[in-house]
Design a protein around this motif. Sequence first.
Motif, PDB file in Angstrom:
ATOM      1  N   TRP A  83      12.777  91.985  27.628  1.00  0.00           N
ATOM      2  CA  TRP A  83      14.042  92.559  27.185  1.00  0.00           C
ATOM      3  C   TRP A  83      13.951  93.252  25.825  1.00  0.00           C
ATOM      4  N   SER A  84      12.893  92.987  25.072  1.00  0.00           N
ATOM      5  CA  SER A  84      12.863  93.443  23.677  1.00  0.00           C
ATOM      6  C   SER A  84      11.993  94.687  23.490  1.00  0.00           C
ATOM      7  N   GLU A  85      12.077  95.245  22.295  1.00  0.00           N
ATOM      8  CA  GLU A  85      11.104  96.248  21.865  1.00  0.00           C
ATOM      9  C   GLU A  85       9.740  95.578  21.707  1.00  0.00           C
ATOM     10  N   HIS A  86       8.690  96.395  21.643  1.00  0.00           N
ATOM     11  CA  HIS A  86       7.342  95.839  21.513  1.00  0.00           C
ATOM     12  C   HIS A  86       6.986  95.464  20.075  1.00  0.00           C
ATOM     13  N   ALA A  87       7.886  95.712  19.149  1.00  0.00           N
ATOM     14  CA  ALA A  87       7.637  95.339  17.750  1.00  0.00           C
ATOM     15  C   ALA A  87       8.937  94.843  17.130  1.00  0.00           C
ATOM     16  N   ARG A  88       8.815  93.919  16.199  1.00  0.00           N
ATOM     17  CA  ARG A  88       9.972  93.435  15.459  1.00  0.00           C
ATOM     18  C   ARG A  88      10.464  94.504  14.479  1.00  0.00           C
ATOM     19  N   ASP A  89      11.684  94.318  14.021  1.00  0.00           N
ATOM     20  CA  ASP A  89      12.208  95.204  13.000  1.00  0.00           C
ATOM     21  C   ASP A  89      11.341  95.080  11.740  1.00  0.00           C
ATOM     22  N   PRO A  90      10.789  96.179  11.207  1.00  0.00           N
ATOM     23  CA  PRO A  90       9.862  96.088  10.078  1.00  0.00           C
ATOM     24  C   PRO A  90      10.523  95.601   8.786  1.00  0.00           C
ATOM     25  N   THR A  91      11.822  95.698   8.680  1.00  0.00           N
ATOM     26  CA  THR A  91      12.520  95.272   7.465  1.00  0.00           C
ATOM     27  C   THR A  91      12.976  93.818   7.553  1.00  0.00           C
ATOM     28  N   THR A  92      13.607  93.455   8.669  1.00  0.00           N
ATOM     29  CA  THR A  92      14.183  92.111   8.801  1.00  0.00           C
ATOM     30  C   THR A  92      13.276  91.131   9.535  1.00  0.00           C
ATOM     31  N   SER A  93      12.247  91.625  10.190  1.00  0.00           N
ATOM     32  CA  SER A  93      11.341  90.827  11.032  1.00  0.00           C
ATOM     33  C   SER A  93      12.044  90.248  12.255  1.00  0.00           C
ATOM     34  N   ARG A  94      13.220  90.750  12.562  1.00  0.00           N
ATOM     35  CA  ARG A  94      13.962  90.230  13.705  1.00  0.00           C
ATOM     36  C   ARG A  94      13.528  90.908  15.011  1.00  0.00           C
ATOM     37  N   LEU A  95      13.720  90.175  16.126  1.00  0.00           N
ATOM     38  CA  LEU A  95      13.531  90.764  17.437  1.00  0.00           C
ATOM     39  C   LEU A  95      14.595  91.831  17.664  1.00  0.00           C
ATOM     40  N   VAL A  96      14.207  92.878  18.374  1.00  0.00           N
ATOM     41  CA  VAL A  96      15.110  94.003  18.625  1.00  0.00           C
ATOM     42  C   VAL A  96      15.185  94.243  20.129  1.00  0.00           C
ATOM     43  N   PRO A  97      16.373  94.241  20.713  1.00  0.00           N
ATOM     44  CA  PRO A  97      16.487  94.577  22.139  1.00  0.00           C
ATOM     45  C   PRO A  97      16.010  96.006  22.385  1.00  0.00           C
ATOM     46  N   ASP A  98      15.405  96.247  23.541  1.00  0.00           N
ATOM     47  CA  ASP A  98      14.986  97.597  23.894  1.00  0.00           C
ATOM     48  C   ASP A  98      16.175  98.542  23.748  1.00  0.00           C
ATOM     49  N   ARG A  99      16.010  99.556  22.926  1.00  0.00           N
ATOM     50  CA  ARG A  99      17.142 100.403  22.551  1.00  0.00           C
ATOM     51  C   ARG A  99      17.643 101.275  23.694  1.00  0.00           C
ATOM     52  N   ILE A 100      16.781 101.563  24.651  1.00  0.00           N
ATOM     53  CA  ILE A 100      17.187 102.389  25.792  1.00  0.00           C
ATOM     54  C   ILE A 100      17.826 101.524  26.880  1.00  0.00           C
TER      55      ILE A 100
END
Length: 422
Positions: A83-100
């Motif tokens: 469900w997520s992007e292949h990399a964490r947010d570089p600023t917050t280190s949080r998981l990011v849902p696939d934006r598309i």
Amino acid sequence: MKFGIFMLTIIALFSTGYGWNNGLLLKPPMGWMSWMKYACNIDCKRYPHECIDEQLYKDMIDHLASDGYFEAGYKTVNIDDCWSEHARDPTTSRLVPDRIRFPNGIHSLAQYAHNKQIELGIYSDVGTLTCGGYPGTRDNQGHDYTLIDAQTFSEWEVDSLKLDGCYQEKEMYNVTYPEFTKALAQQKHKIAYACSWPAYLGLVPDDVYKQIRENCNYWRNYGDIVDSWNSVSTIINFYGEHGNQYAKFHGPGGWFDPDMLIIGNDGLSYEQSKTQMAFWCLWSAPLLMSNDLRNIRPEMKEILLNKHLIAIDQDRLGIMGTRVWKTKNYEQSVWAKKLSRDGSGPDPYAIIYYNTNTLGVPSFMSHRLSDIIPNLNTTVNYSVYDLYDDYKKIAELKAHDILTMKVKTSGSVRMVKLVPEV
């Protein structure tokens, strides 16, 4: 042929405590999960209605809420891997849902579910990657994101977490899974916790199951189910061999999870679908469907909504039914489960006759009730109700009487409830 040692009394004594003491899942969870049916299909161009995206989960939330499933007890939709992007947010280190595929994010999807009184579950992994290759709770540089992820899931208001165990050393599970328990316990939003901890260990000793129960609300302990009768029958045999051990740690707040219900897909016949539902309910297992609720045959939906079986699964004692007799070749077996009383008086029970013969006609199976359940009350009559025939009364027997039922072949069951008449 002799009946094995019957464990119901011992099991009841062990099953009165709680698992991780977060007040959640005092009964087995019921709902829907994406993995078996949809796996890691992220090709939404080629499979617009069958890929892991926001619309898929909204569709299942809608059908759970409107097609009778919610009223039957199915109340959660669970996102699985990919469900997520292949990399964490570089600023917050949080998981990011696939934006598309999840343009509105997970919090929005949780709110969509909650508005329909449905809970939302999510997936992660204690290792460096999920099984599908997405970011895990740790990375190869030694960073640990356990607390960040727990905070993120809480802020998103997800209601349960399935935490897998890929890309992690086995000797670390007794550290990493309890660490996530502590992180979840610190969060404002309560999150039920499903662990895959024992699934990666093989045969697990009692002391480890005790630790697992103290840290998790339910846990997988066997390989992934797939859409086939061989898969289901293998799980049934596995629980037959080890059920007496498992039942000691199974009960309100902490549940063994034999994996998803595949009823309504292509791999099971009608009778085999009835069999999976019967065993999962006899075990008081989580009932997590993995199918297409938008397109399910009426006879399969009827199995999934069988209120008599669901009542067995959701029985307040939460005892795991166990195998009490089998033939030497395992082709026939008998299983039993103690149920809670409505008031005072003798205990009711559920019984399964299971026939895996693949040659010949349906078989009569006959067993004395006191052989199946040695501590059965000998002074009362028991009404026998067929749980797959609209609760039809098929007999009235005493403990020393023989229960005879004709059982179809190829993995079929007859399941009944014994109700004491007082």
